[in-house]
Design an enzyme around this catalytic site. Structure first.
Site, PDB file in Angstrom:
ATOM      1  N   GLU A  71      20.184  54.134  38.165  1.00 41.59           N
ATOM      2  CA  GLU A  71      20.270  53.617  36.551  1.00 41.59           C
ATOM      3  C   GLU A  71      20.193  52.588  36.622  1.00 41.59           C
ATOM      4  O   GLU A  71      21.223  51.436  36.280  1.00 41.59           O
ATOM      5  CB  GLU A  71      22.981  53.724  36.488  1.00 41.59           C
ATOM      6  N   ASP A 104      30.640  55.201  30.942  1.00 36.99           N
ATOM      7  CA  ASP A 104      29.981  55.158  32.006  1.00 36.99           C
ATOM      8  C   ASP A 104      31.067  56.151  32.284  1.00 36.99           C
ATOM      9  O   ASP A 104      32.359  56.287  32.912  1.00 36.99           O
ATOM     10  CB  ASP A 104      29.574  54.159  33.414  1.00 36.99           C
ATOM     11  N   HIS A 164      29.004  56.265  46.743  1.00 35.28           N
ATOM     12  CA  HIS A 164      28.391  54.863  46.835  1.00 35.28           C
ATOM     13  C   HIS A 164      27.122  55.012  47.838  1.00 35.28           C
ATOM     14  O   HIS A 164      27.634  54.699  49.514  1.00 35.28           O
ATOM     15  CB  HIS A 164      28.547  54.094  46.371  1.00 35.28           C
ATOM     16  N   GLU A 190      21.596  56.142  32.671  1.00 36.86           N
ATOM     17  CA  GLU A 190      21.922  56.873  34.220  1.00 36.86           C
ATOM     18  C   GLU A 190      22.353  58.400  33.737  1.00 36.86           C
ATOM     19  O   GLU A 190      22.616  59.094  33.345  1.00 36.86           O
ATOM     20  CB  GLU A 190      23.521  56.432  34.559  1.00 36.86           C
ATOM     21  N   HIS A 210      22.283  55.282  43.325  1.00 38.05           N
ATOM     22  CA  HIS A 210      23.185  55.321  44.336  1.00 38.05           C
ATOM     23  C   HIS A 210      23.201  56.462  44.716  1.00 38.05           C
ATOM     24  O   HIS A 210      23.158  57.568  44.096  1.00 38.05           O
ATOM     25  CB  HIS A 210      24.576  54.708  44.374  1.00 38.05           C
ATOM     26  N   ASP A 264      27.477  61.841  38.199  1.00 39.75           N
ATOM     27  CA  ASP A 264      27.901  60.558  37.555  1.00 39.75           C
ATOM     28  C   ASP A 264      26.605  60.467  36.443  1.00 39.75           C
ATOM     29  O   ASP A 264      25.574  60.269  36.931  1.00 39.75           O
ATOM     30  CB  ASP A 264      27.251  59.313  39.131  1.00 39.75           C
TER      31      ASP A 264
END
Length: 292
Positions: A189, A86, A164, A277, A156, A97
């Site tokens: 994710e 990740d 976040h 993700e 998020h 992300d």
């Protein structure tokens, strides 16, 4: 709405994140050192002209998130491991992300569960859809394959130097939730587990971020904070700044509520967790996925 300049930064971050994700995943092999994969992958992000949005997470087996290499880490990948890779990349604070699961065993269906859940979620993204509906789609894909979605981990919102934010994207169905709007940026994710579907804090903590500013007495802590402040609150890894008194400095800064730690999050011992993700930007009729 997002102006063209910011959109281009999100897209560039996503392009770099995709390449670096594939680079890191390709380094995950039985016998390879976790520390080597982390260092080489983070260096690649920097070499491509981007910033590291958060330390490369390498989480094994029942660990779902927040693990990374410790200073002098001697751990190696083993046959049978389920490895979550990740990573986060930013351009001037605009973040991509993304995560993938590398299976060093025979867990194809588990890996497919989180991946299929992510694709189902992305297909639903458009203005007017509520996050609870997306969570229901994620849950259905994972449960249809005999696994549990991790209920207390979520996707998020993303913003400039913000990892976040709103909206929160659940991995289970719920009534209502945030209504998606054009211009929202977020990561979805899904996590699929053979265990309880609930993660808890482990004793291991390798990742921290700044949450406040105040007077610092300890010289080693003041020295560390001069460097950490340049992160604009984005998380950092203990091994990045490791020296003789850095652990003492971190402990003091946590005690003063200047730093917060992110303990490794894990399901029950002996379980396995997969993750997938992507980052996306909501458009008027769907979304742009920046990390594909």
């Amino acid at each position: 709405m997002i102006d063209d300049e910011i959109l281009n930064k999100y897209l560039e971050a996503g392009k770099i994140a995709k390449e670096c994700r594939e680079f890191a995943a390709g380094k995950v092999k039985a016998g390879a050192k976790i520390l080597d994969v982390v260092v080489e992958s983070e260096q690649k992000i920097l070499s491509m002209g981007a910033g590291i949005a958060f330390p490369l997470n390498i989480s094994l087996n029942e660990a779902a998130a927040h693990d990374t290499a410790s200073p002098g880490d001697e751990r190696v990948f083993k046959a049978g491991d389920v490895v979550k890779v990740d990573l986060g990349v930013h351009i001037d604070g605009y973040i991509a992300d993304t995560a993938v699961t590398v299976d060093l065993g025979k867990n194809d269906l588990l890996v497919e569960a989180s991946k299929a859940a992510l694709h189902a979620a992305i297909d639903m993204v458009r203005p007017g859809v509520r996050t609870g509906q997306i969570g229901a789609a994620v849950q259905a894909e994972i449960e249809s394959r005999g696994y549990r979605p991790v209920a207390n981990l979520t996707g998020h919102g993303l913003g400039q130097y913000l990892l976040h934010g709103i909206p929160t994207i659940p991995n289970v169905g719920m009534q209502g939730g945030t209504e998606l709007e054009e211009g929202m940026v977020f990561a979805i994710e899904p996590f699929a587990s053979t265990g309880s579907g609930i993660v808890s804090d482990a004793s291991r903590t390798e990742i921290y971020s700044q949450i406040s500013s105040r007077q610092i007495r300890l010289p080693s802590a003041r020295k560390l904070m001069k460097i950490v402040a340049e992160r604009n609150s984005l998380p950092f890894s203990r091994h990045w700044y490791y020296e003789e008194k850095s652990d003492l400095a971190i402990a003091q800064l946590v005690k003063q509520n200047i730093l917060r730690g992110y303990p490794v999050l894990h399901d029950v011992p002996g379980s396995l967790v997969s993750q997938a993700e992507h980052t996306m930007i909501v458009t008027d009729d769907g979304c742009i996925v920046t990390t594909v």
